[in-house]
Design a protein around this motif. Structure first.
Motif, PDB file in Angstrom:
ATOM      1  N   GLU A  80      -6.693   4.875  17.993  1.00 27.89           N
ATOM      2  CA  GLU A  80      -7.782   4.426  17.118  1.00 27.89           C
ATOM      3  C   GLU A  80      -9.059   4.183  17.932  1.00 27.89           C
ATOM      4  O   GLU A  80     -10.162   4.507  17.468  1.00 27.89           O
ATOM      5  CB  GLU A  80      -7.381   3.140  16.389  1.00 27.89           C
ATOM      6  CG  GLU A  80      -6.279   3.316  15.352  1.00 27.89           C
ATOM      7  CD  GLU A  80      -4.894   3.473  15.946  1.00 27.89           C
ATOM      8  OE1 GLU A  80      -4.719   3.181  17.168  1.00 27.89           O
ATOM      9  OE2 GLU A  80      -3.990   3.912  15.219  1.00 27.89           O
ATOM     10  N   GLN A  81      -8.926   3.597  19.122  1.00 28.21           N
ATOM     11  CA  GLN A  81     -10.099   3.359  19.969  1.00 28.21           C
ATOM     12  C   GLN A  81     -10.740   4.673  20.403  1.00 28.21           C
ATOM     13  O   GLN A  81     -11.970   4.809  20.415  1.00 28.21           O
ATOM     14  CB  GLN A  81      -9.696   2.538  21.196  1.00 28.21           C
ATOM     15  CG  GLN A  81      -9.375   1.084  20.882  1.00 28.21           C
ATOM     16  CD  GLN A  81      -8.804   0.345  22.088  1.00 28.21           C
ATOM     17  OE1 GLN A  81      -7.936   0.871  22.809  1.00 28.21           O
ATOM     18  NE2 GLN A  81      -9.294  -0.867  22.320  1.00 28.21           N
ATOM     19  N   VAL A  82      -9.907   5.649  20.735  1.00 31.48           N
ATOM     20  CA  VAL A  82     -10.432   6.958  21.142  1.00 31.48           C
ATOM     21  C   VAL A  82     -11.129   7.634  19.968  1.00 31.48           C
ATOM     22  O   VAL A  82     -12.230   8.191  20.104  1.00 31.48           O
ATOM     23  CB  VAL A  82      -9.306   7.849  21.692  1.00 31.48           C
ATOM     24  CG1 VAL A  82      -9.829   9.257  21.990  1.00 31.48           C
ATOM     25  CG2 VAL A  82      -8.705   7.237  22.962  1.00 31.48           C
ATOM     26  N   ALA A  83     -10.500   7.565  18.800  1.00 33.88           N
ATOM     27  CA  ALA A  83     -11.095   8.186  17.608  1.00 33.88           C
ATOM     28  C   ALA A  83     -12.429   7.536  17.255  1.00 33.88           C
ATOM     29  O   ALA A  83     -13.387   8.212  16.861  1.00 33.88           O
ATOM     30  CB  ALA A  83     -10.126   8.086  16.436  1.00 33.88           C
ATOM     31  N   HIS A  84     -12.494   6.210  17.416  1.00 31.74           N
ATOM     32  CA  HIS A  84     -13.747   5.509  17.124  1.00 31.74           C
ATOM     33  C   HIS A  84     -14.850   5.968  18.082  1.00 31.74           C
ATOM     34  O   HIS A  84     -15.989   6.227  17.658  1.00 31.74           O
ATOM     35  CB  HIS A  84     -13.550   4.006  17.245  1.00 31.74           C
ATOM     36  CG  HIS A  84     -14.832   3.233  17.080  1.00 31.74           C
ATOM     37  ND1 HIS A  84     -15.444   3.044  15.867  1.00 31.74           N
ATOM     38  CD2 HIS A  84     -15.635   2.626  18.010  1.00 31.74           C
ATOM     39  CE1 HIS A  84     -16.560   2.353  16.035  1.00 31.74           C
ATOM     40  NE2 HIS A  84     -16.690   2.082  17.324  1.00 31.74           N
ATOM     41  N   ALA A  85     -14.519   6.066  19.376  1.00 27.60           N
ATOM     42  CA  ALA A  85     -15.514   6.503  20.359  1.00 27.60           C
ATOM     43  C   ALA A  85     -15.988   7.915  20.045  1.00 27.60           C
ATOM     44  O   ALA A  85     -17.197   8.208  20.108  1.00 27.60           O
ATOM     45  CB  ALA A  85     -14.929   6.426  21.764  1.00 27.60           C
ATOM     46  N   ARG A  86     -15.069   8.786  19.709  1.00 27.86           N
ATOM     47  CA  ARG A  86     -15.460  10.149  19.350  1.00 27.86           C
ATOM     48  C   ARG A  86     -16.365  10.147  18.119  1.00 27.86           C
ATOM     49  O   ARG A  86     -17.305  10.944  18.021  1.00 27.86           O
ATOM     50  CB  ARG A  86     -14.217  10.994  19.114  1.00 27.86           C
ATOM     51  CG  ARG A  86     -13.471  11.332  20.403  1.00 27.86           C
ATOM     52  CD  ARG A  86     -12.152  12.026  20.149  1.00 27.86           C
ATOM     53  NE  ARG A  86     -11.509  12.374  21.419  1.00 27.86           N
ATOM     54  CZ  ARG A  86     -10.204  12.581  21.565  1.00 27.86           C
ATOM     55  NH1 ARG A  86      -9.396  12.486  20.514  1.00 27.86           N
ATOM     56  NH2 ARG A  86      -9.698  12.893  22.752  1.00 27.86           N
ATOM     57  N   GLN A 125     -23.938  11.250  16.295  1.00 23.58           N
ATOM     58  CA  GLN A 125     -25.178  11.711  16.928  1.00 23.58           C
ATOM     59  C   GLN A 125     -25.326  13.234  16.811  1.00 23.58           C
ATOM     60  O   GLN A 125     -26.229  13.823  17.410  1.00 23.58           O
ATOM     61  CB  GLN A 125     -25.227  11.291  18.384  1.00 23.58           C
ATOM     62  CG  GLN A 125     -25.355   9.791  18.611  1.00 23.58           C
ATOM     63  CD  GLN A 125     -26.769   9.301  18.428  1.00 23.58           C
ATOM     64  OE1 GLN A 125     -27.702  10.084  18.247  1.00 23.58           O
ATOM     65  NE2 GLN A 125     -26.967   7.989  18.450  1.00 23.58           N
ATOM     66  N   GLY A 126     -24.423  13.852  16.068  1.00 22.90           N
ATOM     67  CA  GLY A 126     -24.471  15.296  15.890  1.00 22.90           C
ATOM     68  C   GLY A 126     -23.825  16.093  16.998  1.00 22.90           C
ATOM     69  O   GLY A 126     -24.023  17.311  17.109  1.00 22.90           O
ATOM     70  N   LEU A 127     -23.010  15.424  17.822  1.00 22.85           N
ATOM     71  CA  LEU A 127     -22.365  16.073  18.952  1.00 22.85           C
ATOM     72  C   LEU A 127     -20.942  16.504  18.605  1.00 22.85           C
ATOM     73  O   LEU A 127     -20.264  15.848  17.796  1.00 22.85           O
ATOM     74  CB  LEU A 127     -22.340  15.144  20.147  1.00 22.85           C
ATOM     75  CG  LEU A 127     -23.707  14.749  20.718  1.00 22.85           C
ATOM     76  CD1 LEU A 127     -23.590  13.513  21.603  1.00 22.85           C
ATOM     77  CD2 LEU A 127     -24.309  15.915  21.504  1.00 22.85           C
ATOM     78  N   ASN A 128     -20.477  17.569  19.223  1.00 20.17           N
ATOM     79  CA  ASN A 128     -19.112  18.034  19.067  1.00 20.17           C
ATOM     80  C   ASN A 128     -18.240  17.240  20.021  1.00 20.17           C
ATOM     81  O   ASN A 128     -18.186  17.522  21.219  1.00 20.17           O
ATOM     82  CB  ASN A 128     -19.024  19.535  19.384  1.00 20.17           C
ATOM     83  CG  ASN A 128     -17.601  20.049  19.386  1.00 20.17           C
ATOM     84  OD1 ASN A 128     -16.738  19.514  18.697  1.00 20.17           O
ATOM     85  ND2 ASN A 128     -17.339  21.073  20.185  1.00 20.17           N
ATOM     86  N   ALA A 129     -17.575  16.216  19.500  1.00 17.97           N
ATOM     87  CA  ALA A 129     -16.776  15.314  20.340  1.00 17.97           C
ATOM     88  C   ALA A 129     -15.298  15.594  20.151  1.00 17.97           C
ATOM     89  O   ALA A 129     -14.804  15.670  19.025  1.00 17.97           O
ATOM     90  CB  ALA A 129     -17.073  13.864  19.990  1.00 17.97           C
ATOM     91  N   VAL A 130     -14.604  15.744  21.267  1.00 20.86           N
ATOM     92  CA  VAL A 130     -13.161  16.021  21.231  1.00 20.86           C
ATOM     93  C   VAL A 130     -12.424  15.093  22.175  1.00 20.86           C
ATOM     94  O   VAL A 130     -13.018  14.425  23.008  1.00 20.86           O
ATOM     95  CB  VAL A 130     -12.870  17.497  21.606  1.00 20.86           C
ATOM     96  CG1 VAL A 130     -13.475  18.432  20.603  1.00 20.86           C
ATOM     97  CG2 VAL A 130     -13.367  17.812  23.010  1.00 20.86           C
TER      98      VAL A 130
END
Length: 271
Positions: free
Chosen positions: A254-260, A266-271
């Protein structure tokens, strides 16, 4: 997936390239301190990649999983010819996967002439997509000629808060940000890497800061939010070094998903 191919390489040279950046600088075959090389999929750039890990790093990151790469003297003195000869074995396999070659470390810009030689020859002799994996702290050492041979920069932005950055790395943040701006001015494609460490880099303002900065550059095509892990702790112990994050947990899903999500907002492709 990572398949270890070799360490302490000692293959015979196959002959130098006709004209290379290192030859122009040194007037002799290029050599450097190499920790190891391997084939990697999914973590060192797109596709399957031949990754050369150079020895030596000016940073002392608290969560580093390869502290054995910090000192150049712990690597094997290796010629660029040897590295290119090894990489050449896998070019068909790499090309079929849409991959390429990555120069990593340690910090490859601690050996800029050698790193530049490898990038140039990987790109022009072997026809591979090239990536430079760097903290950006030594970005001033990357000449324009070196960067022309780089298709992708994997840029570690370890924190937005300068005090946290210094605590994590032992170094100031400003050189990394300056290098990021330079890459943006050059229109160089960048993947940002951010390690999420509970109690260290996970402050909401810190994540927001990295995300806002990355979005402002205009050349960041991907952000990798990497969950902190302790897989390298055994290396710290073997080297007689204290791993101060021993009691730090890995972030939850959940913490990782929140950070992503912060980066994605911000319009970034976060993985």
């Amino acid at each position: 997936m990572t398949i270890l191919l070799g360490q302490n390489p000692s293959r015979p040279a196959t002959g130098p390239a006709a004209v290379t950046p290192a030859a122009a600088v040194t007037g002799r075959p290029s050599e450097g301190s190499v920790h190891s090389w391997d084939l990697s999929t999914g973590v060192d750039g797109p596709g399957t990649r031949f990754v050369t890990f150079l020895s030596g790093c000016p940073l002392t990151c608290l969560y580093c999983h390869n502290p054995d790469t910090w000192r150049m003297r712990n690597g094997k003195r290796t010629s660029a010819d040897d590295v290119i000869a090894e990489a050449a074995k896998y070019t068909r396999f790499i090309a079929a996967s849409g991959g390429g070659a990555t120069i990593s470390g340690g910090e490859p810009l601690l050996q800029p002439v050698f790193a530049g030689e490898l990038l140039h020859r990987m790109k022009h002799e072997l026809g591979l997509h090239t990536a430079l994996d760097t903290s950006g702290f030594l970005g001033v050492r990357a000449t324009d000629a070196l960067l022309r041979d780089v298709d992708l920069v994997l840029l570690d932005i370890k924190s937005w808060d300068p005090a946290t950055y210094r605590k994590v790395t032992g170094r100031p943040l400003a050189p990394t940000l300056a290098f990021a701006h330079r890459l943006a001015d050059l229109g160089k494609e960048v993947h940002v890497r951010f390690v999420l460490v509970p109690g260290l880099t996970d402050d909401p303002a810190n994540i927001e800061g990295v995300a806002s900065f990355a979005a402002s550059l205009g050349n960041v095509s991907r952000v990798d939010v990497l969950p902190f892990h302790k897989l390298g702790e055994g290396k710290w112990q073997a080297l007689g070094m204290e791993f101060t994050l021993h009691d730090t947990p890995s972030p939850t899903a959940e913490q990782v998903a929140h950070a992503r999500g912060v980066f994605a907002a911000q319009g970034l492709n976060a993985v």
